[in-house]
Structure formats: C-alpha cells, structure tokens
Scaffold this active site. Structure first.
Site, PDB file in Angstrom:
ATOM      1  N   GLU A  63       0.828  -1.210   0.000  1.00 19.21           N
ATOM      2  CA  GLU A  63       0.000   0.000   0.000  1.00 19.21           C
ATOM      3  C   GLU A  63       0.864   1.263   0.000  1.00 19.21           C
ATOM      4  OE1 GLU A  63      -3.285  -0.114  -0.505  1.00 19.21           O
ATOM      5  OE2 GLU A  63      -2.859  -2.256  -0.731  1.00 19.21           O
TER       6      GLU A  63
ATOM      7  N   ASN B 138     -10.734   3.333   3.595  1.00 17.78           N
ATOM      8  CA  ASN B 138     -10.423   3.099   2.184  1.00 17.78           C
ATOM      9  C   ASN B 138     -11.447   2.220   1.472  1.00 17.78           C
ATOM     10  OD1 ASN B 138      -8.494   3.309  -0.117  1.00 17.78           O
ATOM     11  ND2 ASN B 138      -8.478   1.087   0.129  1.00 17.78           N
TER      12      ASN B 138
ATOM     13  N   TRP C  91      -9.464   8.062  -8.037  1.00 18.22           N
ATOM     14  CA  TRP C  91     -10.747   8.328  -8.693  1.00 18.22           C
ATOM     15  C   TRP C  91     -10.747   7.819 -10.129  1.00 18.22           C
ATOM     16  CZ3 TRP C  91     -15.503   9.752  -7.152  1.00 18.22           C
ATOM     17  CH2 TRP C  91     -15.648  10.167  -5.822  1.00 18.22           C
TER      18      TRP C  91
ATOM     19  N   TRP D 270       1.670   1.713  -3.473  1.00 15.69           N
ATOM     20  CA  TRP D 270       0.575   2.266  -4.279  1.00 15.69           C
ATOM     21  C   TRP D 270       0.615   3.791  -4.215  1.00 15.69           C
ATOM     22  CZ3 TRP D 270      -2.681   1.321  -8.043  1.00 15.69           C
ATOM     23  CH2 TRP D 270      -3.739   2.210  -8.245  1.00 15.69           C
TER      24      TRP D 270
ATOM     25  N   TRP E 246     -21.931  11.493 -19.140  1.00 15.08           N
ATOM     26  CA  TRP E 246     -22.235  11.823 -17.756  1.00 15.08           C
ATOM     27  C   TRP E 246     -23.598  12.511 -17.657  1.00 15.08           C
ATOM     28  CZ3 TRP E 246     -19.039   9.303 -14.853  1.00 15.08           C
ATOM     29  CH2 TRP E 246     -17.688   9.171 -15.203  1.00 15.08           C
TER      30      TRP E 246
ATOM     31  N   TRP F 126     -16.342  11.728 -12.398  1.00 18.07           N
ATOM     32  CA  TRP F 126     -15.398  11.436 -11.319  1.00 18.07           C
ATOM     33  C   TRP F 126     -14.697  12.685 -10.811  1.00 18.07           C
ATOM     34  CZ3 TRP F 126     -10.253  12.637 -11.988  1.00 18.07           C
ATOM     35  CH2 TRP F 126      -9.791  12.795 -13.303  1.00 18.07           C
TER      36      TRP F 126
END
Length: 471
Positions: A270, A336, A377, A273, A301, A354
């Site tokens: 993580e 998370n 996102w 990441w 959208w 987003w």
C-alpha cells in the site's frame, strides 16, 4: 543579517526526523527555516478546508520543534525567496522535492533565479522510496500497471538509514518580516472542524504515536482487517505522510521490526501504491483533470446537481454510502474500502463525473493528496491506468453486509438507524412497517428513500460504459 546562512524551505516535509533538507542546512552555522503558503501557484488545487486545518496544526508543531524559529510567509514562493536572498547573506537554499506539476515548475524557476544570483540551490528526495524517474520498463517507457511497477521498484529498494533530528544551530535566524501562523487564516471561521480534534493529532509526534499504535494493535490484522471499517486495522497515516510529518522510509524501517511478514508485506504494497500514484502524476501530469484513456472523453455523464448534493451530504438512502460521506464530514477522513464504495456509487450508479467527486474529496479530506486522489478516482472510474474494470460496480448493499455485518461502523455515523435489525440495515426499504416503527424510522423523513435503484442504475451504467468501447 550580513552573516552567511542557509535557508531550509519546508514544504510537504513538516518534521525534523529523517528530513534530508533540514539535515543538510543545519551543517551551516546560521539557518533560516521558512514555510511559504503559496496559494496562487497551486491554482485550482489550492488546499481545501480540511487540509488547511491540518496544515495549521502541523506547522504549529514544527515551529515548536524549531525553538519557535519557523519563519512563515504568504505569497509567491519565488518572490519571497528572492526577497530573503536580497536581505540576508544566503549561500544555499535547501528543500525536499515535491512532485505535483505546479511544484515542479516552481522549483525549476527558483533554481534558475537563485543561480542567476550566484546562490546554490539544493533539492533532495525526502518524500518517496523511489523517485518517478528511477523506474522504467525495459523499453524506457513508464509503467501503467501497478503490479509490474511494484515488482521492478522492489528490485532497487535499498536499506535506508533514518536521519536523526539534527542538532539545531545556535544561529537559527528569525526574520522580523515573517508573519504569525494565525495570519495565514488556515482555520475555519464556522468551527465545522470541532470534531476533528478528537480524531487527529497533526505533527511529527502525532505521526510517531499513530505508527507505534498501528504496529502494536493493527498490523497483525491488516491484510484481512483493512477491508472492515469497524476494525482498527488500518494505519490512518495518510495525512501525516502527505504533509511529511513522517517519511515513508521511517514507516518501512519500522515494519522491519514486525515478525508477521504477510501483513507487513501487504502494508508495504500500500505504501508502494502511494508511490505509484506519484509516479503516474509525474509521467502523466494531466492526471487530475483529464481521462488517461481518451475514449472516456465522450462518456455520457448525467451530472445531476441534486443527486450530487445528496451524495455529498450522506443522504442517498444507501446506508454504507451515507455512513462514509458522514464520516468524511465529521472527521476529514474515510475508510479506504468505503472510499471505493462511495466513489463507485457516484460514478456508476449516479453517472456523475469522477472529477466532481475528486473535487469534493479534495476539499473535505485531511489527507487530500493530488497524486493519490486523482489516481484513485480514475481507477474507480475505469478511465485511468491500471483501472478497475468498467463492469465492476460496487453494490453498496452487499459491501455493507460483507464488510460491516454487525453495522458498528454504519450505525456510528447513522445513529438514526441504530435500532434497525442487522437484517434490514443495508436495505431499510425492505423492512416491514412495524419493524421500521419500532426502530423509530420513517422513510422519507428520518432517513431517505433510495436515490436510485441499484439494479436499474447498474444497467444504465453498463450501457453508458458500453458507448466508450469502440471510441
């Protein structure tokens, strides 16, 4: 003011331990420590309200660590540094690197400016295990998928000695033109931050305490427990990492003391990441506002303003989504697993862009980080690198029943549902009238009806995503 000195320019590294720029600067007899709030150059990515709250308290803690000698300014960083170099006999300006596009441009311009004045500029890595230009594919191109990036970056990892907090020179310089921390007006006027104080202790000491607590109480359940929002199995170190109250090297070194390799390795993944997010932002600087997959530029959208507002307020009628959004408003943070659920719901069930979700998070999160926020996102939306498959739509009902089965997390943030039996917690519209009555719930009044139907909205999302396949 004629004595030679070094400037250490604090940015996203508000600590004394393992701070290479501070350590290098303190080799001089006289040091001028500075922080500059430069809103203008950040443009639309000026810090949001929750981040400004954190910054205030982290700067306050840093100032105390520096014997109250932190000089604070508000304005264009190049102008402030240029003025300091005219008023003081500056030999070198030190800073730890930042990787947001506007920070990179800013640093480059300041280096040119300092060079023209005959002043040394020294930027150092104080924020990442591996900087973005250190890892490439064999053909020289950047990675776009996390797993091979992680594998390659792990090959070049080296044991790193943590720099001790340097001995501060007697000659820490105070600039009479510096301003007070309160002059930055970082704290909100309406006191919406009142509940933040019981959840957070910004600053270096708070980061160290949180890490120690995680290593003793959370890491052993991390791999599986990190998906359970009611458990204390996550580190919550992300805001400390963003503001540099602690370095990733400190965390990695601390993990070496843990015998449980499975959980510690998963946590290291993580941390990687986070590094990958910075890597993407560096190589794809349009990450915060442009789809990395161009076929999404024509995505249909709907962007319903009323739906967006209900999502922001935690009034969608889906308890796990609403609990997450209320956690965000009350604490400046969101677990998370729940972040993925609320993001998927906004993008796929409500068909809202987003970028509108990322913007709300940017303002509300104490750990708002341009790289991580943007990459995450885009991952959920399916338009970024290493993205979540377009057909993956997190069902908030199933997610709640699976990861918060007793509802400890959900009922904490939705006390109006605390008397509802677990069987109906994530689908209150299915509860019989007498059950709702006994739980003091009136749908549409004490808790909203669902904003959309899950099955229908999922089908609508898949149809919309289908339009992007052949573009």
């Amino acid at each position: 003011m004629n004595q030679p000195l070094s400037i250490v320019w604090f940015r996203q590294d508000l600590r004394t331990l393992d701070n290479p720029a501070l350590t290098a600067a303190c080799k001089a007899d006289n040091v001028l420590p500075i922080y500059i709030l430069d809103d203008a150059n950040a443009g639309q990515y000026k810090m949001g309200g929750a981040s400004r709250w954190w910054l205030h308290h982290s700067l306050k803690a840093l100032n105390a660590s520096l014997s109250n000698a932190l000089n604070i300014y508000h304005g264009d960083a190049a102008t402030v540094i240029g003025d300091l170099c005219q008023r003081f006999a500056v030999e070198t300006v030190y800073w730890n690197r930042c990787y947001e596009p506007y920070h990179i441009t800013q640093s480059q311009n300041i280096k040119v400016q300092l060079s023209s004045q005959g002043i040394n500029a020294c930027s150092i890595n104080g924020s990442l295990l591996n900087e973005p230009w250190a890892v490439f594919k064999k053909d020289g191109s950047p990675y776009k998928v996390f797993t091979p990036y992680h594998r390659e970056a792990s090959k070049i990892d080296r044991p790193i000695d943590i720099l001790p907090a340097p001995t501060l020179p007697i000659g820490l310089t105070r600039d009479p033109k510096a301003i007070l921390l309160d002059s930055l007006a970082l704290l909100p006027l309406t006191h919406w931050d009142a509940s933040f104080y019981k959840h957070w202790t910004p600053g270096e000491a708070g980061a160290s305490s949180l890490l120690n607590r995680f290593l003793s109480d959370g890491i052993n359940d991390y791999k599986d427990g990190r998906d359970r929002p009611a458990l204390k199995a996550i580190s919550r170190l992300s805001p400390h990492l963003h503001f540099g109250d602690i370095s990733p090297q400190q965390i990695i070194n601390a993990l070496l003391t843990i015998a449980d390799d499975q959980n510690s390795e998963h946590f290291k993944r993580e941390i990687r990441w986070r590094e990958f997010s910075y890597y993407l932002l560096f190589h794809f600087p349009s990450l915060p506002n442009q789809n990395l997959k161009a076929n999404f530029d024509h995505f249909p959208w709907e962007n319903n303003p009323a739906w967006l507002k209900r999502w922001q307020q935690g009034l969608t009628g889906y308890p796990l989504v609403d609990a997450g959004m209320r956690e965000l408003r009350q604490t400046g943070y969101m677990h998370n697993r729940v972040r993925m659920v609320v993001a998927s719901f906004l993008i796929k069930n409500l068909l809202i862009d987003w970028r509108l979700g990322a913007s709300w998070f940017w303002d509300c999160l104490v750990d708002a980080d341009l790289a991580s926020n943007s990459a995450s996102w885009q991952w959920v939306a399916g338009c970024g690198t290493d993205a979540s498959p377009y057909f993956r739509v997190f069902n908030p009902i199933i997610q709640g029943e699976k990861f918060d089965p007793q509802g400890e997390y959900t009922k904490l943030y939705l006390p109006e549902l605390k008397e509802l039996p677990d069987k109906y917690l994530y689908r209150p519209w299915e509860a019989p009238t007498d059950v709702l009555s006994q739980a003091n719930i009136t749908l549409g009044e004490t808790y909203p009806h669902p904003i959309v139907q899950i099955k229908e909205s999922r089908e609508r999302a898949l149809a919309a995503y289908g339009t992007t396949k052949n573009l």
